[in-house]
Scaffold this motif. Sequence first.
Motif, PDB file in Angstrom:
ATOM      1  N   TYR A  21      -3.194   5.463   9.564  1.00 25.95           N
ATOM      2  CA  TYR A  21      -1.802   5.043   9.390  1.00 25.95           C
ATOM      3  C   TYR A  21      -1.987   3.585   9.064  1.00 25.95           C
ATOM      4  O   TYR A  21      -1.064   3.154   8.049  1.00 25.95           O
ATOM      5  CB  TYR A  21      -1.219   5.431  10.778  1.00 25.95           C
ATOM      6  N   GLU A  22      -2.630   2.606   9.540  1.00 23.33           N
ATOM      7  CA  GLU A  22      -2.581   1.442   9.091  1.00 23.33           C
ATOM      8  C   GLU A  22      -3.032   1.277   7.842  1.00 23.33           C
ATOM      9  O   GLU A  22      -2.663   0.387   6.902  1.00 23.33           O
ATOM     10  CB  GLU A  22      -3.588   0.471  10.033  1.00 23.33           C
ATOM     11  N   SER A  23      -4.129   2.101   7.325  1.00 26.06           N
ATOM     12  CA  SER A  23      -4.510   2.260   5.802  1.00 26.06           C
ATOM     13  C   SER A  23      -3.191   2.774   4.925  1.00 26.06           C
ATOM     14  O   SER A  23      -3.129   1.764   3.882  1.00 26.06           O
ATOM     15  CB  SER A  23      -5.776   3.040   6.024  1.00 26.06           C
ATOM     16  N   ALA A  24      -2.712   3.591   5.363  1.00 29.29           N
ATOM     17  CA  ALA A  24      -1.514   4.082   4.850  1.00 29.29           C
ATOM     18  C   ALA A  24      -0.562   2.931   4.516  1.00 29.29           C
ATOM     19  O   ALA A  24       0.242   2.784   3.397  1.00 29.29           O
ATOM     20  CB  ALA A  24      -0.998   5.517   5.285  1.00 29.29           C
ATOM     21  N   ASP A  39       9.634   7.869  -4.074  1.00 29.81           N
ATOM     22  CA  ASP A  39       8.767   9.187  -4.366  1.00 29.81           C
ATOM     23  C   ASP A  39       7.347   8.872  -4.514  1.00 29.81           C
ATOM     24  O   ASP A  39       6.674   9.667  -3.659  1.00 29.81           O
ATOM     25  CB  ASP A  39       9.325  10.165  -5.495  1.00 29.81           C
ATOM     26  N   GLU A  40       6.911   7.989  -5.180  1.00 34.08           N
ATOM     27  CA  GLU A  40       5.783   7.709  -5.361  1.00 34.08           C
ATOM     28  C   GLU A  40       5.081   7.219  -4.126  1.00 34.08           C
ATOM     29  O   GLU A  40       3.935   7.476  -3.618  1.00 34.08           O
ATOM     30  CB  GLU A  40       5.410   6.715  -6.405  1.00 34.08           C
ATOM     31  N   ILE A  41       5.798   6.131  -3.377  1.00 37.83           N
ATOM     32  CA  ILE A  41       5.312   5.641  -2.184  1.00 37.83           C
ATOM     33  C   ILE A  41       5.108   6.873  -1.002  1.00 37.83           C
ATOM     34  O   ILE A  41       4.100   6.611  -0.508  1.00 37.83           O
ATOM     35  CB  ILE A  41       6.260   4.387  -1.885  1.00 37.83           C
ATOM     36  N   HIS A  42       6.049   7.512  -0.942  1.00 37.01           N
ATOM     37  CA  HIS A  42       5.880   8.647  -0.081  1.00 37.01           C
ATOM     38  C   HIS A  42       4.766   9.454  -0.315  1.00 37.01           C
ATOM     39  O   HIS A  42       4.279   9.923   0.876  1.00 37.01           O
ATOM     40  CB  HIS A  42       7.347   9.326   0.203  1.00 37.01           C
ATOM     41  N   ALA A  43       4.491   9.912  -1.551  1.00 38.95           N
ATOM     42  CA  ALA A  43       3.401  10.890  -1.759  1.00 38.95           C
ATOM     43  C   ALA A  43       2.004  10.148  -1.474  1.00 38.95           C
ATOM     44  O   ALA A  43       1.328  10.718  -1.047  1.00 38.95           O
ATOM     45  CB  ALA A  43       3.676  11.003  -3.294  1.00 38.95           C
ATOM     46  N   LEU A  44       2.052   8.778  -1.748  1.00 35.41           N
ATOM     47  CA  LEU A  44       0.700   7.977  -1.551  1.00 35.41           C
ATOM     48  C   LEU A  44       0.650   7.936   0.024  1.00 35.41           C
ATOM     49  O   LEU A  44      -0.371   8.201   0.349  1.00 35.41           O
ATOM     50  CB  LEU A  44       0.974   6.587  -1.921  1.00 35.41           C
ATOM     51  N   PHE A  45       1.773   7.711   0.902  1.00 34.83           N
ATOM     52  CA  PHE A  45       1.487   7.691   2.325  1.00 34.83           C
ATOM     53  C   PHE A  45       1.075   9.253   2.826  1.00 34.83           C
ATOM     54  O   PHE A  45       0.144   9.030   3.641  1.00 34.83           O
ATOM     55  CB  PHE A  45       3.138   7.583   2.965  1.00 34.83           C
ATOM     56  N   ARG A  46       1.885  10.127   2.291  1.00 33.53           N
ATOM     57  CA  ARG A  46       1.294  11.660   2.912  1.00 33.53           C
ATOM     58  C   ARG A  46      -0.056  11.945   2.310  1.00 33.53           C
ATOM     59  O   ARG A  46      -0.923  12.456   3.132  1.00 33.53           O
ATOM     60  CB  ARG A  46       2.269  12.668   2.118  1.00 33.53           C
ATOM     61  N   MET A  49      -2.370   9.959   4.868  1.00 36.94           N
ATOM     62  CA  MET A  49      -2.086  10.545   6.106  1.00 36.94           C
ATOM     63  C   MET A  49      -2.900  12.111   6.121  1.00 36.94           C
ATOM     64  O   MET A  49      -3.416  12.585   7.325  1.00 36.94           O
ATOM     65  CB  MET A  49      -0.687  10.702   6.745  1.00 36.94           C
ATOM     66  N   ASN A  50      -2.870  12.677   5.291  1.00 37.10           N
ATOM     67  CA  ASN A  50      -3.301  13.985   5.049  1.00 37.10           C
ATOM     68  C   ASN A  50      -4.818  14.124   4.688  1.00 37.10           C
ATOM     69  O   ASN A  50      -5.375  15.164   4.787  1.00 37.10           O
ATOM     70  CB  ASN A  50      -2.356  14.932   4.428  1.00 37.10           C
ATOM     71  N   ARG A  51      -5.525  13.069   4.346  1.00 35.82           N
ATOM     72  CA  ARG A  51      -6.813  12.884   3.993  1.00 35.82           C
ATOM     73  C   ARG A  51      -7.689  13.356   5.058  1.00 35.82           C
ATOM     74  O   ARG A  51      -7.535  13.098   6.053  1.00 35.82           O
ATOM     75  CB  ARG A  51      -7.001  11.616   3.774  1.00 35.82           C
TER      76      ARG A  51
END
Length: 94
Positions: A21-24, A39-46, A49-51
């Motif tokens: 989470y902190e990395s995201a 949208d790009e920021i949310h995609a990057l976060f997901r 987090m899903n890695r």
Amino acid sequence: MACTHGKYNPETMDAHERARYESAMRHVEWAKEQGKSSDEIHALFRQIMNRKWDDPVPNDEAHREYAERLERAKEARANGAGCKEVSAIMKGQA
């Protein structure tokens, strides 16, 4: 797109999820500075987090240190290290 900001509470996360989470969030701040869209920021976060543990790490300068810590953490885990030890390696504290 449904936003899941409320889904993540760092106080209830285990050490690995909190580190992810902190990395995201660091990546989100970088993306904002670069002028990325919501949208790009949310995609990057997901994506972060899903890695999964064995997903490949990007091979670039920005991720070199992370890739080295990940390899050390994988080796430590294979040699019986516990969650706290692996987490410390991933955070650069060991």
